[in-house]
Design a protein around this motif. Structure first.
Motif, PDB file in Angstrom:
ATOM      1  N   THR A  65      -5.375-124.187  15.568  1.00 34.22           N
ATOM      2  CA  THR A  65      -5.723-122.243  15.580  1.00 34.22           C
ATOM      3  C   THR A  65      -4.750-122.332  14.755  1.00 34.22           C
ATOM      4  O   THR A  65      -3.917-121.904  14.699  1.00 34.22           O
ATOM      5  CB  THR A  65      -6.439-121.936  16.255  1.00 34.22           C
ATOM      6  OG1 THR A  65      -5.931-121.429  17.439  1.00 34.22           O
ATOM      7  CG2 THR A  65      -7.722-122.931  16.710  1.00 34.22           C
ATOM      8  N   SER A  98      -9.527-122.691  10.111  1.00 35.16           N
ATOM      9  CA  SER A  98      -9.955-121.830  11.117  1.00 35.16           C
ATOM     10  C   SER A  98      -9.440-122.818  12.608  1.00 35.16           C
ATOM     11  O   SER A  98      -8.726-122.146  13.166  1.00 35.16           O
ATOM     12  CB  SER A  98     -10.743-121.126  11.718  1.00 35.16           C
ATOM     13  OG  SER A  98     -11.898-120.608  10.737  1.00 35.16           O
ATOM     14  N   ALA A  99      -9.606-124.375  12.223  1.00 35.79           N
ATOM     15  CA  ALA A  99      -9.080-124.903  13.408  1.00 35.79           C
ATOM     16  C   ALA A  99      -8.095-126.435  12.726  1.00 35.79           C
ATOM     17  O   ALA A  99      -9.240-126.869  11.293  1.00 35.79           O
ATOM     18  CB  ALA A  99      -9.464-125.618  14.451  1.00 35.79           C
ATOM     19  N   ILE A 129     -12.393-120.084  18.093  1.00 30.38           N
ATOM     20  CA  ILE A 129     -12.715-120.122  16.606  1.00 30.38           C
ATOM     21  C   ILE A 129     -13.845-118.770  16.130  1.00 30.38           C
ATOM     22  O   ILE A 129     -14.846-119.103  16.876  1.00 30.38           O
ATOM     23  CB  ILE A 129     -12.621-120.622  15.370  1.00 30.38           C
ATOM     24  CG1 ILE A 129     -13.359-121.993  16.301  1.00 30.38           C
ATOM     25  CG2 ILE A 129     -11.560-121.190  16.107  1.00 30.38           C
ATOM     26  CD1 ILE A 129     -13.155-123.297  14.879  1.00 30.38           C
TER      27      ILE A 129
END
Length: 674
Positions: free
Chosen positions: A105, A67-68, A148
């Motif tokens: 992200t 997600s990141a 996120i």
């Protein structure tokens, strides 16, 4: 050299710039110079288009189910300066400042940096990037939690995270249902591809015997002896900092700007020495020097740099105990060593040992400072002649002093980017000019020069502040109080092993007396043709006890925002003190040998002891630098030195009495004889 980004703030200072480096110049600003709301957006011509780069990075993130992804500004050795090959954050963002963290992200991208770089970041980053004017783990994690979803994975390269950095993220994310994921293949590297600068390939060479204090065999034997005496009985020492390897084997190269190092790790045991680096960079002569053709306890076995993690993991599978310094060991190696097999100190035994110079190393460093003083004096004489003509700016001045150092014997370039700052720019403690952005030097403004050189026998760092016209009364007082702080710490007598943080206040006392202060550290260690900022010596809150044979800078300052800045920096050797009663006491011997600016000194503020110390220092400069200038047939510089080291005497307001003049003269004479 103004202290840098090592978390070095002394405990005595409430508000402090925790930075010991020399980053690129910026102009502080509050308004974003970009306008991303228009169509098309308004962007400075200096902006880098990162759209394709971010798209490719996000594709790599998808393959890892991330997600990141966090992109710091360091290399795999926690180096103060990084080579072009490791400038990942600069490439992915377009922002080339030396401090900052990027996070990407699937929908957003952001950079966190401090006020020195806000305007620079806005001028270099396109509208894909948001600038956050904060630093530290907490604001980054706060943003991540908002951006996120729960259950998300946050990726990072473990070789770019110190153990402490990893721990800070792990703790901050704990209980959030977001997971920190170690990914050993750097995703930016995959995207960078063929555009990435090549790996360093310059030869790795051995220093000549004349420039080393001990052979590498003697150093290895000493570290092994420390292993045997350690109460936790380590079977190996793992070295990750580049200056540790360079020092241990007396080897140097050019992988890092301003530092003569090469990419490497070392695993040292009682029976083997394994050096992880690029073997092709060694000449046959250097391979013989390392005894690399054998496998005995005094034979250096060269192994591939990229195999270090697997090799450490394999070694850790045995009945072993691995001694590390957590300050420079990355999480990439830490995570493959079982906790029960770790012997962890903040600094490795090599870092602690090289902090104390032996007698030969002391002599070498002193010799480099004599030649360095000649270069700086030549520069100051040149400035006195040319500044009134209006032909010198900050950048051309920096080029000139670098050129003069380059003409000195055994020179190997500057030890950091020269700080050449005039007027209000001198109020920025870490300012350095560029060819495009600089200020003309003027006889009506204060000028601050903080510069240093790398020589085969030593590393130098000195700051002098000058004014060629008529300084204001406040400027003279501020300068004199900075000088008083420098003198008070330089002449201090203190018990051996006293922590630097315990005595740091002596450098600030004269400023504190009138409500002034400075927001950076007071000093740092310095190496023998190694780091200009050499841990663990210094005056910060977590510095080690001061020991005979250490070298440290002493550099108080004062900065009037938007107007001027003052810093006076000398390098000093820790030596035995002569005391009335027996005891183990120490003091400092200043080895920087350039006079201060008489035009800025208010002698009447100095105590008799401070004045005596200053005149004694000036006599030392005459004795050590004067003959060198004469030997080189530099009569103009010699005359300048004689003029600027004439003994100073305190004078009462108005016409001084014969008695006071005589007393001051006697004091000066006594100080010369001492």
């Amino acid at each position: 050299m103004a202290p840098a980004h090592w978390g070095c703030c002394p405990w005595l200072v409430l508000l402090c710039v925790c930075a010991w480096g020399h980053p690129k110049p910026v102009n502080l600003g509050k308004e974003d110079v970009r306008n991303c709301s228009t169509n098309p957006p308004y962007l400075p011509v200096t902006v880098v288009n990162t759209t394709a780069r971010l798209k490719a990075l996000r594709q790599q993130m998808q393959t890892q189910n991330l997600s990141a992804y966090i992109i710091p500004d360091t290399d795999a050795h926690m180096s103060e300066y990084v080579g072009k090959y490791d400038e990942r954050r600069a490439w992915i963002t377009g922002f080339t400042g030396s401090a900052g963290t990027a996070v990407v992200t699937m929908g957003k991208a952001a950079v966190w940096t401090d006020s020195r770089y806000w305007t620079q970041a806005e001028r270099q980053m396109d509208c894909n990037w948001a600038l956050h004017k904060e630093v530290g783990t907490v604001p980054i994690v706060t943003w991540l939690l908002a951006e996120i979803p729960a259950g998300g994975f946050v990726g990072f390269d473990p070789f770019l995270f110190s153990i402490d950095t990893w721990d800070s993220y792990e703790v901050a994310l704990e209980g959030s249902n977001r997971v920190l994921v170690s990914i050993t293949t750097n995703l930016v590297d995959l995207v960078w591809g063929s555009e990435r600068p090549p790996l360093p390939s310059q030869p790795i060479y051995a220093l000549q015997e004349a420039f080393i204090g001990s052979t590498w065999q003697e150093k290895v034997s000493d570290i092994r002896s420390q292993m045997q005496k350690h109460q936790e009985a380590p079977t190996a020492v793992l070295l990750s900092a580049l200056d540790e390897t360079a020092w241990l084997f007396n080897l140097r190269s050019y992988d890092i700007p301003y530092n003569p190092f090469f990419r490497s790790y070392v695993l040292l045991t009682d029976s083997s020495i394994r050096l992880f680096t690029n073997k092709s960079r060694f000449s046959a002569e250097t391979l013989r020097y390392l005894n690399s053709s054998c496998t005995g306890p005094m034979c250096v076995q060269l192994e591939d740099y990229g195999q270090v993690r697997d090799s450490i993991q394999a070694y850790a599978a045995g009945d072993v105990r691995i001694w590390i310094g957590t300050r420079y060991t990355t999480y990439g190696l830490y995570e493959v060593i079982p906790e029960e097999k770790l012997v962890a100190d903040y600094y490795s035994p090599v870092m602690m040992t090289k902090a104390v110079k032996n007698s030969k190393e002391q002599a070498l460093l002193k010799a480099s400072h004599v030649r360095d003083a000649v270069a700086v004096i030549r520069y100051l004489v040149w400035l006195e002649k040319n500044v009134p003509k209006g032909t010198v700016n900050e950048f051309s001045g920096a080029e000139r002093v670098d050129q003069l150092r380059g003409e000195e014997q055994f020179s190997s370039g500057p030890s950091f980017q020269t700080i050449s700052a005039s007027g209000l720019n001198a109020a920025l403690a870490h300012y350095s000019p560029t060819k495009e952005l600089n200020r003309k030097l003027s006889s009506d403004e204060i000028y601050l020069l903080d510069s240093g050189g790398q020589y085969w026998d030593g590393t130098t760092d000195i700051t002098r502040t000058v004014h060629w016209g008529t300084p204001s009364a406040f400027q003279k007082e501020a300068y004199t109080r900075v000088l008083m702080g420098n003198i008070d710490l330089s002449r201090l007598v203190f018990p051996a092993t006293t922590s630097g943080g315990m005595v740091e206040a002596f450098a600030r006392r004269a400023l504190w007396d009138v409500g002034l202060n400075y927001g950076h550290g007071t000093g740092h260690g310095i190496g023998n043709f190694l780091c200009v900022h050499e841990l663990p010596v210094g005056f910060h809150y977590n510095s080690i006890g001061i020991t005979k044979g250490m070298f440290t800078s002493i550099e108080p300052g004062y900065y009037e925002d938007g107007e001027f800045g003052i810093r006076l920096e000398d390098v000093a050797l820790v030596v035995d003190a002569k005391t009335k009663y027996p005891g183990n006491y120490l003091t400092f011997e200043v080895v920087s040998l350039v006079p201060y600016d008489r035009n800025l000194i208010d002698v009447n503020l100095l105590s008799p002891e401070q004045l005596q110390h200053l005149n004694r220092y000036y006599q030392t400069i005459r004795e050590k630098i004067g003959p060198e200038l004469q030997r080189r047939q530099l009569p103009e510089e010699f005359a300048w030195l004689q003029k600027h080291t004439e003994p100073l005497s305190a004078r009462a307001p108005g016409t001084a009495s014969c008695t006071s003049v005589m007393a001051a003269s006697i004091l000066a004479i006594l100080s010369w004889r001492a």
